[in-house]
Design a protein around this motif. Structure first.
Motif, PDB file in Angstrom:
ATOM      1  N   LEU A  85       0.928  -1.194  -0.029  1.00 57.29           N
ATOM      2  CA  LEU A  85      -0.042   0.050   0.011  1.00 57.29           C
ATOM      3  C   LEU A  85       0.939   1.231  -0.077  1.00 57.29           C
ATOM      4  CD1 LEU A  85      -2.437  -0.766   2.822  1.00 57.29           C
ATOM      5  CD2 LEU A  85      -3.041  -1.219   0.484  1.00 57.29           C
ATOM      6  N   ASP A  86       0.258   2.413  -0.520  1.00 58.17           N
ATOM      7  CA  ASP A  86       0.915   3.536  -0.514  1.00 58.17           C
ATOM      8  C   ASP A  86       0.860   4.013   0.893  1.00 58.17           C
ATOM      9  OD1 ASP A  86       2.099   6.243  -1.900  1.00 58.17           O
ATOM     10  OD2 ASP A  86       0.204   6.817  -0.820  1.00 58.17           O
ATOM     11  N   THR A  87       1.957   4.798   1.309  1.00 55.21           N
ATOM     12  CA  THR A  87       2.047   5.456   2.765  1.00 55.21           C
ATOM     13  C   THR A  87       0.708   6.102   3.154  1.00 55.21           C
ATOM     14  OG1 THR A  87       4.263   5.249   2.755  1.00 55.21           O
ATOM     15  CG2 THR A  87       3.157   6.481   4.413  1.00 55.21           C
ATOM     16  N   ALA A  88       0.247   6.888   2.259  1.00 55.53           N
ATOM     17  CA  ALA A  88      -0.752   7.697   2.736  1.00 55.53           C
ATOM     18  C   ALA A  88      -2.287   6.987   2.631  1.00 55.53           C
ATOM     19  CB  ALA A  88      -1.117   8.826   1.514  1.00 55.53           C
ATOM     20  N   VAL A  89      -2.464   5.958   1.931  1.00 54.88           N
ATOM     21  CA  VAL A  89      -3.461   5.181   1.723  1.00 54.88           C
ATOM     22  C   VAL A  89      -3.535   4.367   2.848  1.00 54.88           C
ATOM     23  CG1 VAL A  89      -4.450   3.065   0.681  1.00 54.88           C
ATOM     24  CG2 VAL A  89      -3.606   4.955  -0.853  1.00 54.88           C
ATOM     25  N   MET A  90      -2.236   3.573   3.407  1.00 50.68           N
ATOM     26  CA  MET A  90      -2.151   2.956   4.437  1.00 50.68           C
ATOM     27  C   MET A  90      -2.845   3.788   5.796  1.00 50.68           C
ATOM     28  SD  MET A  90       1.285   1.084   6.150  1.00 50.68           S
ATOM     29  CE  MET A  90       1.821   2.848   6.735  1.00 50.68           C
ATOM     30  N   ARG A  91      -1.957   4.807   5.989  1.00 51.26           N
ATOM     31  CA  ARG A  91      -2.357   5.680   6.959  1.00 51.26           C
ATOM     32  C   ARG A  91      -3.869   5.894   7.138  1.00 51.26           C
ATOM     33  NH1 ARG A  91       1.292   9.115   9.535  1.00 51.26           N
ATOM     34  NH2 ARG A  91      -0.165  10.823   9.354  1.00 51.26           N
ATOM     35  N   THR A  92      -4.625   6.421   5.884  1.00 49.63           N
ATOM     36  CA  THR A  92      -5.924   6.535   5.666  1.00 49.63           C
ATOM     37  C   THR A  92      -6.941   5.481   6.245  1.00 49.63           C
ATOM     38  OG1 THR A  92      -5.477   8.156   3.941  1.00 49.63           O
ATOM     39  CG2 THR A  92      -7.876   7.321   4.244  1.00 49.63           C
ATOM     40  N   LEU A  93      -6.464   4.154   5.829  1.00 52.19           N
ATOM     41  CA  LEU A  93      -7.090   2.958   6.047  1.00 52.19           C
ATOM     42  C   LEU A  93      -7.060   2.539   7.522  1.00 52.19           C
ATOM     43  CD1 LEU A  93      -6.553   0.805   2.758  1.00 52.19           C
ATOM     44  CD2 LEU A  93      -8.642   2.144   3.291  1.00 52.19           C
ATOM     45  N   ALA A  94      -6.008   3.058   8.146  1.00 54.12           N
ATOM     46  CA  ALA A  94      -5.711   2.513   9.361  1.00 54.12           C
ATOM     47  C   ALA A  94      -6.760   2.789  10.594  1.00 54.12           C
ATOM     48  CB  ALA A  94      -4.171   2.910   9.753  1.00 54.12           C
ATOM     49  N   THR A  95      -7.346   3.866  10.249  1.00 49.92           N
ATOM     50  CA  THR A  95      -8.191   4.388  11.256  1.00 49.92           C
ATOM     51  C   THR A  95      -9.582   3.993  11.073  1.00 49.92           C
ATOM     52  OG1 THR A  95      -7.321   6.864  11.346  1.00 49.92           O
ATOM     53  CG2 THR A  95      -9.621   6.450  12.127  1.00 49.92           C
ATOM     54  N   PRO A  96     -10.367   3.599  10.105  1.00 50.42           N
ATOM     55  CA  PRO A  96     -11.500   2.953  10.044  1.00 50.42           C
ATOM     56  C   PRO A  96     -11.290   1.468  10.401  1.00 50.42           C
ATOM     57  CG  PRO A  96     -10.723   3.722   7.773  1.00 50.42           C
ATOM     58  CD  PRO A  96      -9.816   4.347   8.821  1.00 50.42           C
ATOM     59  N   ALA A  97     -10.397   0.878  10.041  1.00 50.93           N
ATOM     60  CA  ALA A  97     -10.018  -0.708  10.578  1.00 50.93           C
ATOM     61  C   ALA A  97      -9.881  -0.656  11.988  1.00 50.93           C
ATOM     62  CB  ALA A  97      -8.439  -1.030   9.806  1.00 50.93           C
ATOM     63  N   ASN A  98      -9.360   0.302  12.727  1.00 50.98           N
ATOM     64  CA  ASN A  98      -9.122   0.339  14.014  1.00 50.98           C
ATOM     65  C   ASN A  98     -10.444   0.385  14.575  1.00 50.98           C
ATOM     66  OD1 ASN A  98      -6.966  -0.553  15.520  1.00 50.98           O
ATOM     67  ND2 ASN A  98      -5.751   1.300  14.707  1.00 50.98           N
ATOM     68  N   LEU A  99     -11.365   1.416  14.137  1.00 51.15           N
ATOM     69  CA  LEU A  99     -12.797   1.562  14.675  1.00 51.15           C
ATOM     70  C   LEU A  99     -13.608   0.443  14.461  1.00 51.15           C
ATOM     71  CD1 LEU A  99     -13.163   5.229  13.208  1.00 51.15           C
ATOM     72  CD2 LEU A  99     -12.873   4.526  15.677  1.00 51.15           C
ATOM     73  N   ALA A 100     -13.484  -0.153  13.466  1.00 53.95           N
ATOM     74  CA  ALA A 100     -14.195  -1.635  13.362  1.00 53.95           C
ATOM     75  C   ALA A 100     -13.841  -2.535  14.215  1.00 53.95           C
ATOM     76  CB  ALA A 100     -13.907  -1.906  11.997  1.00 53.95           C
ATOM     77  N   LEU A 101     -12.420  -2.552  14.473  1.00 54.51           N
ATOM     78  CA  LEU A 101     -11.834  -3.552  15.617  1.00 54.51           C
ATOM     79  C   LEU A 101     -12.560  -3.062  16.942  1.00 54.51           C
ATOM     80  CD1 LEU A 101      -8.136  -4.119  14.670  1.00 54.51           C
ATOM     81  CD2 LEU A 101     -10.103  -5.774  14.699  1.00 54.51           C
ATOM     82  N   LEU A 102     -12.633  -1.798  16.989  1.00 57.41           N
ATOM     83  CA  LEU A 102     -12.966  -1.196  18.435  1.00 57.41           C
ATOM     84  C   LEU A 102     -14.636  -1.643  18.582  1.00 57.41           C
ATOM     85  CD1 LEU A 102     -13.195   0.415  21.083  1.00 57.41           C
ATOM     86  CD2 LEU A 102     -13.704   2.643  19.677  1.00 57.41           C
ATOM     87  N   ILE A 103     -15.310  -1.584  17.668  1.00 56.66           N
ATOM     88  CA  ILE A 103     -16.829  -2.208  17.457  1.00 56.66           C
ATOM     89  C   ILE A 103     -16.774  -3.674  17.859  1.00 56.66           C
ATOM     90  CG2 ILE A 103     -18.839  -2.438  16.545  1.00 56.66           C
ATOM     91  CD1 ILE A 103     -18.392   0.150  14.807  1.00 56.66           C
ATOM     92  N   ALA A 104     -15.811  -4.461  17.217  1.00 58.42           N
ATOM     93  CA  ALA A 104     -15.758  -5.748  17.524  1.00 58.42           C
ATOM     94  C   ALA A 104     -15.512  -5.896  19.017  1.00 58.42           C
ATOM     95  CB  ALA A 104     -14.923  -6.537  16.525  1.00 58.42           C
ATOM     96  N   PHE A 105     -14.371  -5.329  19.651  1.00 52.13           N
ATOM     97  CA  PHE A 105     -14.046  -5.429  20.617  1.00 52.13           C
ATOM     98  C   PHE A 105     -15.125  -5.172  21.897  1.00 52.13           C
ATOM     99  CE2 PHE A 105     -11.078  -3.544  24.228  1.00 52.13           C
ATOM    100  CZ  PHE A 105     -10.849  -4.657  24.968  1.00 52.13           C
ATOM    101  N   VAL A 106     -15.774  -4.269  21.521  1.00 52.19           N
ATOM    102  CA  VAL A 106     -16.878  -3.647  22.458  1.00 52.19           C
ATOM    103  C   VAL A 106     -17.965  -5.069  22.446  1.00 52.19           C
ATOM    104  CG1 VAL A 106     -18.722  -2.176  22.892  1.00 52.19           C
ATOM    105  CG2 VAL A 106     -16.490  -1.415  22.340  1.00 52.19           C
ATOM    106  N   HIS A 107     -18.368  -5.365  21.305  1.00 56.02           N
ATOM    107  CA  HIS A 107     -19.139  -6.631  21.058  1.00 56.02           C
ATOM    108  C   HIS A 107     -18.860  -7.535  21.888  1.00 56.02           C
ATOM    109  CE1 HIS A 107     -22.106  -9.365  19.581  1.00 56.02           C
ATOM    110  NE2 HIS A 107     -21.321 -10.052  18.882  1.00 56.02           N
ATOM    111  N   LEU A 108     -17.460  -8.067  21.860  1.00 59.58           N
ATOM    112  CA  LEU A 108     -17.030  -9.311  22.445  1.00 59.58           C
ATOM    113  C   LEU A 108     -16.826  -9.054  23.958  1.00 59.58           C
ATOM    114  CD1 LEU A 108     -14.216 -10.225  20.054  1.00 59.58           C
ATOM    115  CD2 LEU A 108     -16.526 -11.632  20.515  1.00 59.58           C
ATOM    116  N   SER A 109     -16.536  -7.687  24.476  1.00 61.71           N
ATOM    117  CA  SER A 109     -16.598  -7.320  25.683  1.00 61.71           C
ATOM    118  C   SER A 109     -17.899  -7.423  26.429  1.00 61.71           C
ATOM    119  CB  SER A 109     -16.022  -6.196  25.966  1.00 61.71           C
ATOM    120  OG  SER A 109     -14.766  -5.813  25.429  1.00 61.71           O
ATOM    121  N   LEU A 110     -18.812  -6.933  25.748  1.00 62.43           N
ATOM    122  CA  LEU A 110     -20.242  -7.101  26.277  1.00 62.43           C
ATOM    123  C   LEU A 110     -20.849  -8.633  26.332  1.00 62.43           C
ATOM    124  CD1 LEU A 110     -21.887  -4.032  24.644  1.00 62.43           C
ATOM    125  CD2 LEU A 110     -21.741  -4.415  26.956  1.00 62.43           C
TER     126      LEU A 110
END
Length: 403
Positions: A85-110
């Motif tokens: 991945l281009d560095t700019a693309v990688m950085r852009t995708l990292a945030t939504p990927a981590n936000l999706a993981l946060l939702i998954a983490f909260v779901h599993l936590s509950l």
């Protein structure tokens, strides 16, 4: 009544989704305004490039901070796709990927806290709030893998009892970063204790073995692809805690970090070794006892707290486990009520959402070695909270026996 409840539920989900989207958007804008570096993500990419180029993984120093490789070689293998991945693309995708993981983490936590709490609207509301706590903010700021590791662990520990593949997530997470291996130790101790009570073979022992085999498989795969780097890591680098960073750094929210600041030394040495051994033994004992009492959520979170306490370096962003801790306290307060329980929820949120550990002198010049007692208290908040959590679990047993 059920018919009437359905339209209300349908209204609650879009409202929660809107609030979550609004919170995530504000978070993204705040991160953009702060011009976050995602420095760890850049290190991961450099590790992938080194693997592809056949370079010396543990001689790598990258970014303006000259950061080294600190994870096992298997992690570097997983990071190689980042180089596509281009560095700019990688950085852009990292945030939504981590936000999706946060939702998954909260779901599993509950789910861990109790299936009845894992409703869609609850997951969305909790995610909207959790994104603003300091460990999650810092995880996304640096482009870290903490949420991925936590999801792998909880993916295992929230499965139905006896699932044959339980342990795979823990093993893979430990192959990426060693700390999650303590969850396999918890499974083994729990299974052994159950075997003493009920018979020679218990499911938890099998799950621990699955985790060990998964870890070994991933590690051997890395050794086959990166034999020299694997040899160096497992014979030398794994013992060099100083490579990760300065022990006294304010961001180091481990027992070793607190002792370094308290004793005004960059290496607490034997004092930390003894304290970590005692804390590890006591923490695992509390976690195992909780599992034997059927308190799965408390068992898992006591193990997580113990791992963070005894690790030589637990950066503040490693403490994403504060999310299920706060959700457990909230679920307990909602079910049983009482000012003390709601105060505990508020206290947990205040500690991890106040960013108070950064209110003290820190940065270049090793300023943490000269902290006064008030500053040391602020920079020990996560550790104090973890010990308090373990203590409340034990006192809860005493309360339940006398009730």
């Amino acid at each position: 009544m059920t018919v009437l409840a359905l339209p209300a539920a349908r209204r609650r989900v879009p409202l929660a989704a809107g609030a979550c989207l609004l919170s995530f958007t504000a978070f993204w804008l705040a991160q953009r305004a702060a011009d976050v570096s995602m420095i760890d993500l850049m290190v991961y990419r450099a590790e992938g490039e080194t693997v592809r180029a056949g370079g010396d993984l543990y001689a790598l120093r990258t970014t303006e901070a000259h950061l080294p490789t600190t994870y096992p070689p298997f992690a570097a293998l997983l990071f190689t796709p980042l180089t596509l991945l281009d560095t700019a693309v990688m950085r852009t995708l990292a945030t939504p990927a981590n936000l999706a993981l946060l939702i998954a983490f909260v779901h599993l936590s509950l789910r861990l806290v109790g299936e009845r709490h894992a409703r869609v609207e609850t997951v969305l509301w909790a995610s909207a709030l959790a994104v603003w706590c300091e460990p999650v903010w810092t995880t996304l700021r640096y482009g870290q893998v903490n949420l991925l590791l936590a999801v792998l662990v909880l993916w295992d520990l929230t499965r139905r009892a006896g699932h044959r593949w339980t342990g795979v997530g823990i093993g893979v997470a430990a192959a990426i970063k060693l700390t999650p291996a303590l969850f396999a130790v918890l499974l083994l101790l729990t299974g052994a204790a159950e075997a003493v009570r009920h018979g020679p073979w218990r499911p938890a022992v099998r799950h621990a073995c699955v985790a060990a085999v998964s870890f070994a498989g991933a590690t051997l795969l890395a050794a086959a692809v990166l034999p020299y780097d694997s040899w160096r890591f497992w014979t030398r680098m794994v013992f060099e805690a100083g490579r990760v960073g300065l022990a006294e750094d304010t961001a180091n929210q481990s027992l070793r970090g607190v002792l370094a600041r308290l004793l005004h030394t960059g290496e607490p040495g034997a004092t930390w070794a003894v304290a970590a051994a005692m804390t590890g033994a006591l923490g695992l004992a509390v976690a195992t006892a909780s599992a034997l009492r059927g308190e799965r959520a408390r068992s898992v979170l006591c193990c997580a707290a113990t791992a963070l306490l005894v690790s030589p370096v637990s950066w503040s962003h490693h403490w994403v486990w504060c999310v299920p801790m706060a959700l457990l306290l909230w679920a307990d307060a909602e079910r049983r009520g009482g000012r003390a329980r709601w105060a505990a929820v508020g206290g947990m949120c205040l500690v991890f959402c106040s960013y108070a550990l950064w209110w003290v002198p820190h940065g270049v010049g090793r300023l943490e070695l000269d902290q006064n007692y008030g500053q040391m208290t602020l920079s020990a908040l996560y550790v104090v909270t973890a010990f308090t959590f373990l203590w409340t679990v034990v006192t809860r047993w005493r309360t339940s026996r006398t009730a």
